[in-house]
Design an enzyme around this catalytic site. Structure first.
Site, PDB file in Angstrom:
ATOM      1  N   ASP A 134       0.723  -1.274   0.283  1.00 24.21           N
ATOM      2  CA  ASP A 134      -0.216   0.177   0.273  1.00 24.21           C
ATOM      3  C   ASP A 134       0.588   0.971  -0.071  1.00 24.21           C
ATOM      4  O   ASP A 134       0.285   2.052  -0.554  1.00 24.21           O
ATOM      5  CB  ASP A 134      -0.947  -0.206   0.926  1.00 24.21           C
ATOM      6  CG  ASP A 134      -2.008  -1.431   1.482  1.00 24.21           C
ATOM      7  OD1 ASP A 134      -2.022  -1.814  -0.352  1.00 24.21           O
ATOM      8  OD2 ASP A 134      -2.578  -1.238   1.955  1.00 24.21           O
ATOM      9  N   ARG A 169     -17.760  -1.026 -23.823  1.00 23.11           N
ATOM     10  CA  ARG A 169     -17.451  -1.121 -22.157  1.00 23.11           C
ATOM     11  C   ARG A 169     -17.260   0.050 -21.137  1.00 23.11           C
ATOM     12  O   ARG A 169     -15.226   0.446 -21.703  1.00 23.11           O
ATOM     13  CB  ARG A 169     -17.975  -2.511 -21.779  1.00 23.11           C
ATOM     14  CG  ARG A 169     -18.194  -3.814 -22.753  1.00 23.11           C
ATOM     15  CD  ARG A 169     -17.617  -4.633 -21.838  1.00 23.11           C
ATOM     16  NE  ARG A 169     -18.373  -6.297 -22.146  1.00 23.11           N
ATOM     17  CZ  ARG A 169     -18.139  -6.823 -22.085  1.00 23.11           C
ATOM     18  NH1 ARG A 169     -17.173  -7.625 -22.212  1.00 23.11           N
ATOM     19  NH2 ARG A 169     -19.010  -7.742 -23.189  1.00 23.11           N
ATOM     20  N   ARG A 178      -6.507   0.147   1.742  1.00 31.46           N
ATOM     21  CA  ARG A 178      -7.172   0.421   2.279  1.00 31.46           C
ATOM     22  C   ARG A 178      -7.359   1.450   2.653  1.00 31.46           C
ATOM     23  O   ARG A 178      -8.455   1.576   2.800  1.00 31.46           O
ATOM     24  CB  ARG A 178      -6.650  -0.537   3.606  1.00 31.46           C
ATOM     25  CG  ARG A 178      -7.778  -1.225   4.449  1.00 31.46           C
ATOM     26  CD  ARG A 178      -6.936  -1.160   6.142  1.00 31.46           C
ATOM     27  NE  ARG A 178      -6.018  -2.681   5.501  1.00 31.46           N
ATOM     28  CZ  ARG A 178      -6.652  -4.252   6.008  1.00 31.46           C
ATOM     29  NH1 ARG A 178      -8.083  -3.528   6.388  1.00 31.46           N
ATOM     30  NH2 ARG A 178      -6.639  -5.098   6.120  1.00 31.46           N
ATOM     31  N   GLU A 228      -9.934  -0.235  -2.975  1.00 33.46           N
ATOM     32  CA  GLU A 228     -10.834  -1.271  -2.534  1.00 33.46           C
ATOM     33  C   GLU A 228     -11.277   0.036  -1.012  1.00 33.46           C
ATOM     34  O   GLU A 228     -12.702  -0.729  -0.580  1.00 33.46           O
ATOM     35  CB  GLU A 228     -10.470  -2.221  -1.686  1.00 33.46           C
ATOM     36  CG  GLU A 228      -8.727  -2.045  -0.585  1.00 33.46           C
ATOM     37  CD  GLU A 228      -8.338  -2.830  -0.108  1.00 33.46           C
ATOM     38  OE1 GLU A 228      -8.747  -4.365  -0.829  1.00 33.46           O
ATOM     39  OE2 GLU A 228      -7.482  -2.742  -0.065  1.00 33.46           O
ATOM     40  N   ARG A 273     -17.355  -3.843 -16.774  1.00 32.35           N
ATOM     41  CA  ARG A 273     -17.419  -4.557 -16.335  1.00 32.35           C
ATOM     42  C   ARG A 273     -16.679  -4.563 -14.789  1.00 32.35           C
ATOM     43  O   ARG A 273     -15.982  -3.576 -14.833  1.00 32.35           O
ATOM     44  CB  ARG A 273     -16.817  -5.660 -17.672  1.00 32.35           C
ATOM     45  CG  ARG A 273     -17.232  -6.047 -18.375  1.00 32.35           C
ATOM     46  CD  ARG A 273     -18.634  -7.727 -17.512  1.00 32.35           C
ATOM     47  NE  ARG A 273     -19.243  -7.644 -19.090  1.00 32.35           N
ATOM     48  CZ  ARG A 273     -19.650  -7.753 -19.443  1.00 32.35           C
ATOM     49  NH1 ARG A 273     -20.726  -6.490 -19.390  1.00 32.35           N
ATOM     50  NH2 ARG A 273     -20.840  -8.539 -20.074  1.00 32.35           N
ATOM     51  N   HIS A 279      -4.975  -9.833  -4.379  1.00 30.25           N
ATOM     52  CA  HIS A 279      -4.428 -10.172  -4.404  1.00 30.25           C
ATOM     53  C   HIS A 279      -3.679 -10.533  -5.247  1.00 30.25           C
ATOM     54  O   HIS A 279      -1.888 -11.105  -4.694  1.00 30.25           O
ATOM     55  CB  HIS A 279      -4.642 -11.320  -3.231  1.00 30.25           C
ATOM     56  CG  HIS A 279      -5.027 -11.363  -1.846  1.00 30.25           C
ATOM     57  ND1 HIS A 279      -7.015 -11.213  -1.366  1.00 30.25           N
ATOM     58  CD2 HIS A 279      -4.532 -11.126  -0.745  1.00 30.25           C
ATOM     59  CE1 HIS A 279      -6.623 -10.404  -0.466  1.00 30.25           C
ATOM     60  NE2 HIS A 279      -5.074 -11.065   0.261  1.00 30.25           N
TER      61      HIS A 279
END
Ligand code: F6P
Length: 349
Positions: A134, A169, A178, A228, A273, A279
């Site tokens: 990160d 698309r 995080r 994420e 999509r 990971h």
């Protein structure tokens, strides 16, 4: 130079999420330690679980010689937190004493080095090497593993962009990150994403939809990179609902899907999509950059032990790797500053 037992024994462990370059640190530390300083090494398995439970493996120059290109960590890892366990710190102290281990080299991120700081405050000799894909540790310009993660993510985006263009698309690519959006920021810039969303700046879904519509209007396929940990304005992170880990973290999941749902509500005909790289970014062989940074971090950490410079972590400052106090690295997370967000905004859309 401090005085030590005739042969100093160093315990090495890797904690937290694995990342490419961990084996480079282990290898460099053991090679320099055995050849230059005459140290002996003990490998502790599975992060802090190793010294708590006395789980060890042999760590010799022969064992580590050929591990440089290997992903993961030969020592194994875990998110065990001895500070939260009854008698955890005492167990580490007694394992060290039983095995004649004089000092520890802890290779890890915010959580692992937080434990190292605690042990150091309790008088245990420990040095650190910073690890996190990160890239969110303060006091070091980059952490090894980050470069590999970004390269894997950019390769994936380049591939997804051709499929997006062929099928007209919008491609949403979710990457790890995080609390800090460094992976998304660098991936978005290197892959020329139209939109890059990071945890540091909650996104306005109407603005994102407007950008996506204008990209479509000019005949391009929108590429959106999202961390994420990114959230919509006024919203929260999406997660699995599983129990918190030993360091109090939720297991994140669904940021890309949440974005997709909100976009399709505003642009109902938009084919989308979502690809979650997850990971994939942490596994496999390190880039040359990460092999070198990992190697130099291992060398620096072992030199710190030889000099008695405990309670410190190897840190990249410009082109030099030096030791900095644990507190400088763990006091606060290194997040993406507004100036970097302004930069990427100039080349997005
Ligand atoms: O180590 C950091 C990290 O890769 C985060 O980016 C991510 O949220 C987390 O670890 C995933 O952890 P785990 O491997 O336990 O699922």
């Amino acid at each position: 130079m401090p005085s030590y037992p005739e042969v100093m024994r160093i315990g090495v462990l890797t904690g937290g999420g694995d990342c490419p370059g961990l084996n480079a640190v282990i290898r460099a530390a053991v090679l320099e330690g055995t050849r230059v300083h005459g140290f002996e090494f003990v490998g502790f398995r599975d992060g802090w679980k190793g010294p708590v439970e006395g789980l060890t493996m042999e760590l010799t120059a022969e064992r580590v010689q050929n591990i440089l290109p290997l992903g993961g960590t030969i020592l194994g890892s875990s998110r065990t937190n001895p500070v939260k366990m009854d008698g955890g710190v005492e167990a580490i102290r007694s394992t060290m004493s039983d095995l004649g281990v004089d000092a520890l080299l802890a290779i890890g991120g915010e959580d692992t080095l937080g434990v190292a700081t605690h042990l150091s405050d309790q008088g245990i000799k420990v040095v650190g090497a910073p690890k996190t894909i990160d890239n969110d540790l303060s006091a070091t310009d980059y952490t090894f593993g980050f470069n590999t993660a970004v390269q894997v993510a950019v390769d994936a985006c380049d591939r997804l962009a051709t499929t997006g263009a062929s099928h007209h698309r919008a491609m949403i690519v979710e990457v790890m990150g995080r609390h800090a959006g460094w992976i998304a920021l660098h991936t978005g810039m290197a892959a020329s994403a139209h939109v890059t969303l990071v945890p540091e700046q909650p996104y306005d879904i109407d603005e994102v939809a407007k950008t996506v519509a204008s990209v479509l209007h000019r005949g391009e396929a929108p590429l959106i990179v999202i961390s994420e940990g990114a959230t919509p304005a006024g919203g929260d992170v999406t997660h699995t609902g599983a129990d918190l880990d030993a360091f109090g973290h939720v297991q994140l999941k669904g940021a890309g899907e949440q974005l997709e749902r909100a976009l399709v509500e505003r642009l109902p005909d938009l084919p989308t999509r979502v690809t979650v790289l997850g990971h994939l970014l942490r596994g496999g062989t390190p880039t040359a950059y990460d092999r070198i940074l990992g190697t130099r971090s291992g060398l620096s950490a072992v030199r710190a032990i030889a000099e008695g410079n405990f309670g410190t972590m190897a840190a990249l400052r410009g082109t030099e790797v030096d030791q900095v106090p644990f507190a400088d690295a763990t006091a606060r997370l290194k997040t993406v500053p507004p100036a970097r967000l302004a930069e990427i905004a100039q080349v997005s859309g």
